[in-house]
Design an enzyme around this catalytic site. Structure first.
Site, mmCIF file in Angstrom:
data_model
loop_
_atom_site.group_PDB
_atom_site.id
_atom_site.type_symbol
_atom_site.label_atom_id
_atom_site.label_comp_id
_atom_site.label_asym_id
_atom_site.label_seq_id
_atom_site.Cartn_x
_atom_site.Cartn_y
_atom_site.Cartn_z
ATOM 1 N N ASP A 140 -2.469 35.781 -53.031
ATOM 2 C CA ASP A 140 -3.227 37.030 -53.016
ATOM 3 C C ASP A 140 -4.101 37.073 -54.271
ATOM 4 O OD1 ASP A 140 -1.572 37.566 -55.178
ATOM 5 O OD2 ASP A 140 -0.724 39.404 -54.366
ATOM 6 N N ASP B 260 -4.806 39.743 -57.577
ATOM 7 C CA ASP B 260 -4.234 40.936 -58.214
ATOM 8 C C ASP B 260 -5.184 41.469 -59.293
ATOM 9 O OD1 ASP B 260 -1.318 40.493 -57.113
ATOM 10 O OD2 ASP B 260 -1.844 38.592 -58.066
ATOM 11 N N ASP C 206 -3.906 43.001 -54.288
ATOM 12 C CA ASP C 206 -3.087 44.049 -54.914
ATOM 13 C C ASP C 206 -3.890 44.711 -56.024
ATOM 14 O OD1 ASP C 206 -0.846 43.580 -53.380
ATOM 15 O OD2 ASP C 206 0.102 42.240 -54.838
HETATM 16 P P1 GTP Z 1 0.489 34.094 -56.210
HETATM 17 O O1 GTP Z 1 -0.023 35.425 -55.820
HETATM 18 O O2 GTP Z 1 1.422 33.529 -55.212
HETATM 19 O O3 GTP Z 1 -0.584 33.146 -56.580
HETATM 20 O O4 GTP Z 1 1.366 34.261 -57.542
HETATM 21 P P2 GTP Z 1 1.447 35.514 -58.499
HETATM 22 O O5 GTP Z 1 2.123 35.076 -59.735
HETATM 23 O O6 GTP Z 1 0.114 36.170 -58.638
HETATM 24 O O7 GTP Z 1 2.451 36.462 -57.724
HETATM 25 P P3 GTP Z 1 2.333 37.980 -57.253
HETATM 26 O O8 GTP Z 1 0.966 38.325 -56.802
HETATM 27 O O9 GTP Z 1 3.425 38.171 -56.262
HETATM 28 O O10 GTP Z 1 2.720 38.817 -58.517
HETATM 29 C C1 GTP Z 1 1.945 38.847 -59.685
HETATM 30 C C2 GTP Z 1 2.736 39.443 -60.788
HETATM 31 O O11 GTP Z 1 2.961 40.817 -60.553
HETATM 32 C C3 GTP Z 1 4.114 38.798 -60.976
HETATM 33 O O12 GTP Z 1 4.333 38.600 -62.329
HETATM 34 C C4 GTP Z 1 5.086 39.820 -60.497
HETATM 35 O O13 GTP Z 1 6.248 39.823 -61.313
HETATM 36 C C5 GTP Z 1 4.318 41.108 -60.680
HETATM 37 N N1 GTP Z 1 4.695 42.063 -59.644
HETATM 38 C C6 GTP Z 1 4.551 41.936 -58.315
HETATM 39 N N2 GTP Z 1 5.040 43.011 -57.690
HETATM 40 C C7 GTP Z 1 5.490 43.832 -58.648
HETATM 41 C C8 GTP Z 1 6.100 45.117 -58.646
HETATM 42 O O14 GTP Z 1 6.346 45.713 -57.615
HETATM 43 N N3 GTP Z 1 6.378 45.651 -59.873
HETATM 44 C C9 GTP Z 1 6.101 45.001 -61.034
HETATM 45 N N4 GTP Z 1 6.386 45.566 -62.199
HETATM 46 N N5 GTP Z 1 5.556 43.797 -61.059
HETATM 47 C C10 GTP Z 1 5.252 43.224 -59.897
HETATM 48 MN MN MN Z 2 -0.797 37.092 -56.999
HETATM 49 MN MN MN Z 3 0.409 40.289 -55.856
#
Ligand code: GTP
Ligand code: MN
Ligand code: MN
Length: 374
Positions: A204, A206, A300
């Site tokens: 995704d 973020d 996100d």
């Molecule tokens: P990919 O998206 O797979 O490339 O990896 P990513 O590291 O970006 O993972 P992800 O988008 O799932 O999450 C990004 C960061 O946001 C991670 O460090 C998660 O710990 C954090 N995160 C995701 N969901 C939540 C949540 O509900 N609360 C909090 N506090 N952190 C979150």
């Molecule tokens: Mn991500």
């Molecule tokens: Mn995410």
């Protein structure tokens, strides 16, 4: 002792947040094996086991050289008996029997396929698996009532499981930036998650949004979402409000690891040709009705008050294991509580306006985002 087999590592600290963990490392064959076992444990809701495999994998990712023999691992932390056994097997035979069995198991394959649907977690997937549902098409034929997120998840299944590229992330960033500036001039937006750590693809994209005048960010998310919706950029969105209670002593202490920022889980409609102003991503999506000029992308969005920005930035940059290790370090080594909102030294709120300050409060060497790929 065979000469040349000793790793030139004097000592490796045991918390991942004490180490530099680059994206590209020397032990991918071993970490891939351990990651599969971690994933399997997580899908079986065995969190503790999952974390143990993730910690072992993270340790290997931080080593400066390729491990060629198990004797090189003597004295290293984070390697439990089970992980060591798997590592030895891969080093000696090239594969691990347990990893092979896992990847070929019907349950693992089905659980991966089903949790690969946006809106489906391990619990739901497991219930469906027990009913004989192993794939998204099984699910569609089953007549199960799906919620809105799951319907979108099934609808865009293939695309959402196609990695998001850096150019696509940049293109989405430009759209989100336009939306944010249209509804609140002066607001700031930062790319977070895996792309901030230097990943070239992600599941995704973020973003973290804030405004230098504390308070101006309140109620921002619904406005951004309305703007994006009106322009036809959203295929799905679920916004949750800020439920964070603030007092004069600083933000409320976290009740759990869940944070309470205003946030939006969405599915974007991204043009893949030059029609729009978005960057040409050079991808054509094949559908049942033939090719089309846009794709679905998970996005996100998180909004944070300016005073909590550094904590939100640190908390949402990841990796998930790096975050977990930071919180574990804070509690066990410093008797502090860290969340994406704040850091507390017992009752005392510690202010920070940068990630560097937070690492300093925690008594940790600063680790840049590109070295948080634990
Ligand atoms: P990919 O998206 O797979 O490339 O990896 P990513 O590291 O970006 O993972 P992800 O988008 O799932 O999450 C990004 C960061 O946001 C991670 O460090 C998660 O710990 C954090 N995160 C995701 N969901 C939540 C949540 O509900 N609360 C909090 N506090 N952190 C979150
Ligand atoms: Mn991500
Ligand atoms: Mn995410």
């Amino acid at each position: 002792e065979k000469p040349g087999l000793e790793l030139t590592v004097v000592s490796v600290p045991s918390y991942a947040c004490q180490r530099h963990t680059p994206l590209l490392h020397h032990n991918t064959i071993l970490t891939d094996a351990l990651s599969i076992l971690a994933e399997n444990a997580e899908l079986s809701e065995n969190e503790g086991r999952g974390v143990a495999f993730r910690r072992a994998a993270a340790l290997l990712k931080s080593l400066p050289q390729e491990v060629r023999g198990a004797e090189q691992l003597r004295g290293l932390p984070c390697l439990g008996e089970h992980s060591l056994r798997v590592i030895k097997e891969v080093l000696e035979d090239g594969v691990s029997h347990e990893v092979e069995t896992t990847t070929h198991s019907e349950q693992f394959k089905a659980m991966k396929a089903l949790t690969g649907i946006f809106g489906v977690g391990a619990k739901t997937a497991d219930r469906w698996f027990r009913e004989g549902i192993h794939t998204p098409s099984n699910l569609q034929r089953s007549g199960h009532t799906l919620n809105r997120a799951q319907r979108a998840g099934v609808c865009y299944y293939d695309e959402l499981n196609l990695p998001v590229t850096k150019p696509e992330a940049v293109a989405i960033g430009q759209i989100v930036e336009r939306a944010v500036h249209a509804v609140l001039p002066g607001a700031e937006m930062t790319l977070i998650g895996g792309f901030r750590r230097g990943k070239q693809t992600g599941h995704d994209v973020d973003f973290l949004i804030t405004h230098p005048d504390e308070g101006r960010e309140e109620g921002l998310m619904p406005k951004v979402v309305s703007w994006l919706e009106a322009q036809g950029f959203l295929l799905y969105q679920k916004t949750t409000g800020n439920s964070y209670l603030e007092s004069k002593e600083g933000p409320a202490r976290p009740a759990s690891n869940m944070d309470r920022f205003e946030r939006c889980f969405s599915i974007f409609r991204l043009s893949t040709d030059n029609e729009g102003r978005e960057i040409q991503t050079g991808r054509e999506i094949q559908t049942g009705e033939g090719p089309r000029s846009w794709r679905a992308v998970r996005v996100d969005l998180v909004v944070s008050p300016y005073s909590q920005f550094a904590f939100a930035l640190l908390g949402w940059t990841g990796s998930k294991l790096f975050e977990r290790e930071l919180r574990r370090w804070a509690i066990h080594e410093k008797a502090m509580t860290l969340s994406s909102h704040a850091l507390y030294d017992r009752k005392r709120y510690l202010r920070a306006s940068s990630e560097e300050e937070i690492f300093a409060h925690l008594g940790l060497e600063y680790i840049p985002p590109c070295d948080r790929n634990a």
